[in-house]
Design an enzyme around this catalytic site. Structure first.
Site, PDB file in Angstrom:
ATOM      1  N   HIS A 187       0.815  -1.206   0.000  1.00  0.00           N
ATOM      2  CA  HIS A 187       0.000   0.000   0.000  1.00  0.00           C
ATOM      3  C   HIS A 187       0.846   1.251   0.000  1.00  0.00           C
ATOM      4  O   HIS A 187       0.422   2.296  -0.471  1.00  0.00           O
ATOM      5  CB  HIS A 187      -0.979  -0.019   1.165  1.00  0.00           C
ATOM      6  CG  HIS A 187      -2.292  -0.550   0.719  1.00  0.00           C
ATOM      7  ND1 HIS A 187      -3.269   0.254   0.210  1.00  0.00           N
ATOM      8  CD2 HIS A 187      -2.736  -1.798   0.625  1.00  0.00           C
ATOM      9  CE1 HIS A 187      -4.284  -0.488  -0.153  1.00  0.00           C
ATOM     10  NE2 HIS A 187      -3.992  -1.756   0.086  1.00  0.00           N
ATOM     11  N   ARG A 292      -3.725   0.511 -32.896  1.00  0.00           N
ATOM     12  CA  ARG A 292      -2.966  -0.429 -33.749  1.00  0.00           C
ATOM     13  C   ARG A 292      -3.367  -1.852 -33.358  1.00  0.00           C
ATOM     14  O   ARG A 292      -2.746  -2.475 -32.513  1.00  0.00           O
ATOM     15  CB  ARG A 292      -1.468  -0.225 -33.560  1.00  0.00           C
ATOM     16  CG  ARG A 292      -0.919   1.085 -34.140  1.00  0.00           C
ATOM     17  CD  ARG A 292       0.593   1.177 -33.925  1.00  0.00           C
ATOM     18  NE  ARG A 292       1.248   2.115 -34.827  1.00  0.00           N
ATOM     19  CZ  ARG A 292       1.590   3.360 -34.495  1.00  0.00           C
ATOM     20  NH1 ARG A 292       1.310   3.820 -33.295  1.00  0.00           N
ATOM     21  NH2 ARG A 292       2.207   4.140 -35.369  1.00  0.00           N
ATOM     22  N   ARG A 328      -7.641   0.521 -36.384  1.00  0.00           N
ATOM     23  CA  ARG A 328      -7.053   0.155 -37.672  1.00  0.00           C
ATOM     24  C   ARG A 328      -7.025  -1.362 -37.775  1.00  0.00           C
ATOM     25  O   ARG A 328      -6.609  -2.042 -36.839  1.00  0.00           O
ATOM     26  CB  ARG A 328      -5.632   0.703 -37.766  1.00  0.00           C
ATOM     27  CG  ARG A 328      -4.920   0.251 -39.024  1.00  0.00           C
ATOM     28  CD  ARG A 328      -3.573   0.907 -39.166  1.00  0.00           C
ATOM     29  NE  ARG A 328      -2.590   0.337 -38.272  1.00  0.00           N
ATOM     30  CZ  ARG A 328      -1.354   0.802 -38.138  1.00  0.00           C
ATOM     31  NH1 ARG A 328      -0.987   1.886 -38.802  1.00  0.00           N
ATOM     32  NH2 ARG A 328      -0.498   0.233 -37.333  1.00  0.00           N
ATOM     33  N   GLU A 426      -0.893   6.504 -46.565  1.00  0.00           N
ATOM     34  CA  GLU A 426       0.517   6.327 -46.173  1.00  0.00           C
ATOM     35  C   GLU A 426       1.377   5.841 -47.332  1.00  0.00           C
ATOM     36  O   GLU A 426       2.499   5.389 -47.126  1.00  0.00           O
ATOM     37  CB  GLU A 426       0.633   5.397 -44.957  1.00  0.00           C
ATOM     38  CG  GLU A 426      -0.047   4.052 -45.102  1.00  0.00           C
ATOM     39  CD  GLU A 426       0.015   3.205 -43.826  1.00  0.00           C
ATOM     40  OE1 GLU A 426       0.848   3.455 -42.945  1.00  0.00           O
ATOM     41  OE2 GLU A 426      -0.792   2.253 -43.735  1.00  0.00           O
ATOM     42  N   ASN A 449       4.704   8.063 -41.073  1.00  0.00           N
ATOM     43  CA  ASN A 449       5.890   7.203 -40.912  1.00  0.00           C
ATOM     44  C   ASN A 449       6.145   6.447 -42.208  1.00  0.00           C
ATOM     45  O   ASN A 449       7.252   6.451 -42.744  1.00  0.00           O
ATOM     46  CB  ASN A 449       5.690   6.197 -39.770  1.00  0.00           C
ATOM     47  CG  ASN A 449       5.212   6.861 -38.501  1.00  0.00           C
ATOM     48  OD1 ASN A 449       5.446   8.043 -38.309  1.00  0.00           O
ATOM     49  ND2 ASN A 449       4.548   6.107 -37.640  1.00  0.00           N
ATOM     50  N   ASP A 450       5.099   5.793 -42.719  1.00  0.00           N
ATOM     51  CA  ASP A 450       5.273   5.060 -43.966  1.00  0.00           C
ATOM     52  C   ASP A 450       5.291   5.998 -45.162  1.00  0.00           C
ATOM     53  O   ASP A 450       6.036   5.779 -46.113  1.00  0.00           O
ATOM     54  CB  ASP A 450       4.163   4.001 -44.124  1.00  0.00           C
ATOM     55  CG  ASP A 450       4.504   2.738 -43.357  1.00  0.00           C
ATOM     56  OD1 ASP A 450       5.658   2.301 -43.444  1.00  0.00           O
ATOM     57  OD2 ASP A 450       3.632   2.211 -42.644  1.00  0.00           O
ATOM     58  N   ARG A 460      12.486   3.052 -43.069  1.00  0.00           N
ATOM     59  CA  ARG A 460      12.332   3.764 -41.797  1.00  0.00           C
ATOM     60  C   ARG A 460      13.078   3.079 -40.652  1.00  0.00           C
ATOM     61  O   ARG A 460      13.284   3.659 -39.595  1.00  0.00           O
ATOM     62  CB  ARG A 460      10.843   3.961 -41.456  1.00  0.00           C
ATOM     63  CG  ARG A 460      10.091   2.688 -41.181  1.00  0.00           C
ATOM     64  CD  ARG A 460       8.586   2.933 -41.177  1.00  0.00           C
ATOM     65  NE  ARG A 460       8.002   2.850 -39.850  1.00  0.00           N
ATOM     66  CZ  ARG A 460       6.696   2.750 -39.609  1.00  0.00           C
ATOM     67  NH1 ARG A 460       5.826   2.777 -40.601  1.00  0.00           N
ATOM     68  NH2 ARG A 460       6.239   2.658 -38.396  1.00  0.00           N
ATOM     69  N   CYS A 497      -1.923  10.495 -38.167  1.00  0.00           N
ATOM     70  CA  CYS A 497      -1.654   9.635 -37.024  1.00  0.00           C
ATOM     71  C   CYS A 497      -0.216   9.132 -36.996  1.00  0.00           C
ATOM     72  O   CYS A 497       0.173   8.384 -36.104  1.00  0.00           O
ATOM     73  CB  CYS A 497      -2.630   8.465 -36.959  1.00  0.00           C
ATOM     74  SG  CYS A 497      -2.500   7.350 -38.365  1.00  0.00           S
TER      75      CYS A 497
HETATM   76  C1  PEP Z   1       2.359   5.404 -40.157  1.00  0.00           C
HETATM   77  O1  PEP Z   1       2.826   4.677 -41.047  1.00  0.00           O
HETATM   78  O2  PEP Z   1       2.566   6.622 -40.077  1.00  0.00           O
HETATM   79  C2  PEP Z   1       1.510   4.823 -39.095  1.00  0.00           C
HETATM   80  C3  PEP Z   1       0.856   5.578 -38.241  1.00  0.00           C
HETATM   81  O3  PEP Z   1       1.446   3.475 -39.002  1.00  0.00           O
HETATM   82  P1  PEP Z   1       2.599   2.528 -38.427  1.00  0.00           P
HETATM   83  O4  PEP Z   1       3.626   3.418 -37.780  1.00  0.00           O
HETATM   84  O5  PEP Z   1       1.925   1.614 -37.469  1.00  0.00           O
HETATM   85  O6  PEP Z   1       3.082   1.857 -39.655  1.00  0.00           O
HETATM   86 MG    MG Z   2       2.057   2.684 -41.399  1.00  0.00          MG
END
Ligand code: PEP
Ligand code: MG
Length: 536
Positions: A187, A292, A328, A426, A449-450, A460, A497
């Site tokens: 606790h 995700r 997603r 993406e 990102n992609d 990446r 995103c």
């Molecule tokens: C992206 O590609 O920007 C994305 C949000 O998906 P992940 O990073 O899961 O590929």
């Molecule tokens: Mg992606």
């Protein structure tokens, strides 16, 4: 500099002088007595006093850390009630003093709890029992219960800390708790978490650390004694960043994300599973912009069943209580490999068999997920998003399968709601045909990102290429602008995103471009809200 590693009970950084907790002395001697009745009477008087002290502690804890955390003192009162038979029996049978009888009862009960190996919660209660016994003994012998007054803020080190000791402390003087024993279940650890104080347990700090400088890193679970200048400087910076975050949190929680001229932006959170929902709430996200779902598959030893997935999605939408949750569909392949999918080794996995390409060729997997998602839609505000789209036919086919799943559920009288359908933008291909795609869906979410990897032709994952990987590249920014414009031409809302959505250097740019939603890791939400609220 010395470093000692323990178990982190609560994250955070604390820098200050180390102070060893001074325990009120409760050394008990065993003495023979002539009048057991008088001794029992003495025990009951002390017990009554201890009970009213415990009640006062409970009230103090209720005010400081809330009702739920204060309940431990009710457990203390209960332990004390259970002492009577054993204490009276020891006094009468052995003709010994009440202090000894209480100490023996406390030790015996603690030993019994310690043996409960399959119940960590009860095992952790042994400290509580000893604390109760010590209190009664102190009350009989008039001991000093307040040996810990500090003249400066300290990192408090102790063998173990009873909740009563934690509550009695002047918290404004305590920067962190570090104990040599104890568990993250105790606790004290729970109280520390509620009080927002970094805490470590099972940390072997030597007694001679008393009075020396220390740094507690709750995230790493370490304490540094006599830190060198470099370490001190590093942690001072971290401490400042945390203080700034805490200040932001207080100031911006519950406020709208709106520019001075009245443009509202939806700031959503990215999550990987139910475990992240606490951060979502703590950081005041207006919804979830990217769940995700592949993490459900990654954590599982075999394909997660419809029922397992349904439960996870339902929990998330229910916990979000009507706020929008964008899930997603499965995005595996490339850097996310799962053994039980038995995917072939590929020369170029990022350009290979992944995400929607798997779902459209192994429809059984896709249909199971869609059924779970539609079923969960009845419990909240759920959207479905398809990843890695490059062509119109992929969206048409995904929508076709979704409509077949809906028809199946209707035929089975399984409830579901109308679910907005969207896609990740993406790939450069999706950007180029964004007008056609926008006619088919309710929303776009740009996965920077992609999108950056495919636009710049840079893996990446490849650290060697960091120098060339420029997410602020004008080509990427232009693609974002094009996607927003195409979406808006067709009444399709557009969000981001990918990691870029949280980049404070680009927040103003995105808002000016007309972005509707930004979804990011929860910890970035409030700093971005601050920037937007300061914009004209
Ligand atoms: C992206 O590609 O920007 C994305 C949000 O998906 P992940 O990073 O899961 O590929
Ligand atoms: Mg992606």
């Amino acid at each position: 500099m010395e470093m000692y590693r323990g178990k982190a009970s609560f994250k955070g950084v604390a820098i200050g002088r180390i102070a060893e907790m001074k325990k009120a002395s409760t050394v008990v001697r065993r003495t023979h007595i002539e009048d057991p009745d008088a001794e029992i009477e003495r025990y009951h008087r002390a017990k009554e006093q201890a009970q009213s002290e415990i009640l006062a502690l409970k009230e103090k804890a209720e005010k400081e850390v809330g009702e739920a955390q204060a309940e431990i003192f009710e457990v203390h009162a209960m332990f004390l009630d259970d002492f009577d038979d054993s204490v009276e029996n020891i006094i009468r049978e052995q003709g010994v003093n009440a202090e000894y009888a209480v100490a023996a009862t406390g030790d015996n009960t603690a030993a019994m709890l310690a043996a409960m190996e399959d119940n960590p919660y009860m095992q952790a209660r042994q400290t509580d029992v000893k604390d109760v016994a010590d209190r009664v003994i102190r009350d009989m012998s008039g001991g000093d219960g307040d040996a810990n007054r500090f003249s400066e803020q300290v990192i408090l080190v102790a063998d173990d800390l009873a909740p009563s000791e934690t509550v009695q402390l002047d918290k404004s003087m305590v920067l962190a708790f570090v104990t040599r024993e104890g568990s993250t279940n105790s606790h004290t650890a729970i109280l520390a978490r509620t009080m927002n104080i970094p805490a470590l347990c099972q940390t072997p700090v030597p007694k001679d650390a008393d009075g020396r400088m220390g740094i507690v890193d709750g995230a790493k679970g370490v304490i540094y004694v006599d830190p060198d200048e470099e370490t001190l400087a590093k942690y001072r910076r971290m401490e400042e960043e945390e203080a700034e975050k805490a200040r932001l949190l207080k100031e911006l929680k519950g406020k709208e994300t709106v520019t001075k001229s009245g443009r509202k932006i939806r700031l959503y959170a990215n999550i990987g599973g139910i475990g992240d929902l606490n951060f979502v709430r703590d950081n005041d996200a207006a919804g979830i912009g990217l769940f995700r779902s592949e993490f459900l598959y990654l954590q599982s030893k075999d394909y997660p069943t419809e029922e397992e997935q349904f439960k996870a999605y339902r929990t998330v939408v229910e916990m979000m209580a009507g706020k929008e949750v964008v899930v997603r569909t499965l995005d595996i392949g490339a850097d996310k490999q799962i053994d039980y999918f038995h995917l072939d080794k590929e020369e170029n996995p990022a350009l290979g068999y992944r995400a929607i390409r798997i779902c459209l060729t192994r429809e059984d997997i896709f249909r199971t997920q869609l059924r779970a998602l539609y079923r969960a839609s009845a419990y909240g505000n759920l959207d479905i998003m398809f990843p890695m789209i490059t062509s119109v036919w992929e969206v048409e086919r995904a929508k076709q399968i979704a409509s077949e799943v809906r028809a199946e559920l209707t035929a089975q009288s399984v409830p579901f709601k109308e679910v907005p359908l969207g896609i990740m933008v993406e790939t450069p291909a999706a950007v180029m045909i964004a007008d056609e795609l926008a006619e088919l869906v309710d929303f776009f979410s740009i996965g920077t990102n992609d999108l950056t990897q495919y636009t710049l032709a840079i893996d990446r994952q490849n650290q060697k290429l960091d120098r060339f990987f420029n997410p602020h590249h004008p080509a990427v920014l232009r693609e974002i602008q094009m996607t927003i414009e195409a979406g808006h031409r067709h009444n399709t809302w557009v969000g981001i995103c990918g990691e870029l959505g949280a980049d404070p250097e680009l927040t103003e740019t995105f808002v000016k471009m007309g972005i509707d939603e930004l979804s990011m890791s929860p910890g970035s939400i409030l700093p971005v809200r601050k920037i937007i609220r300061e914009m004209d």
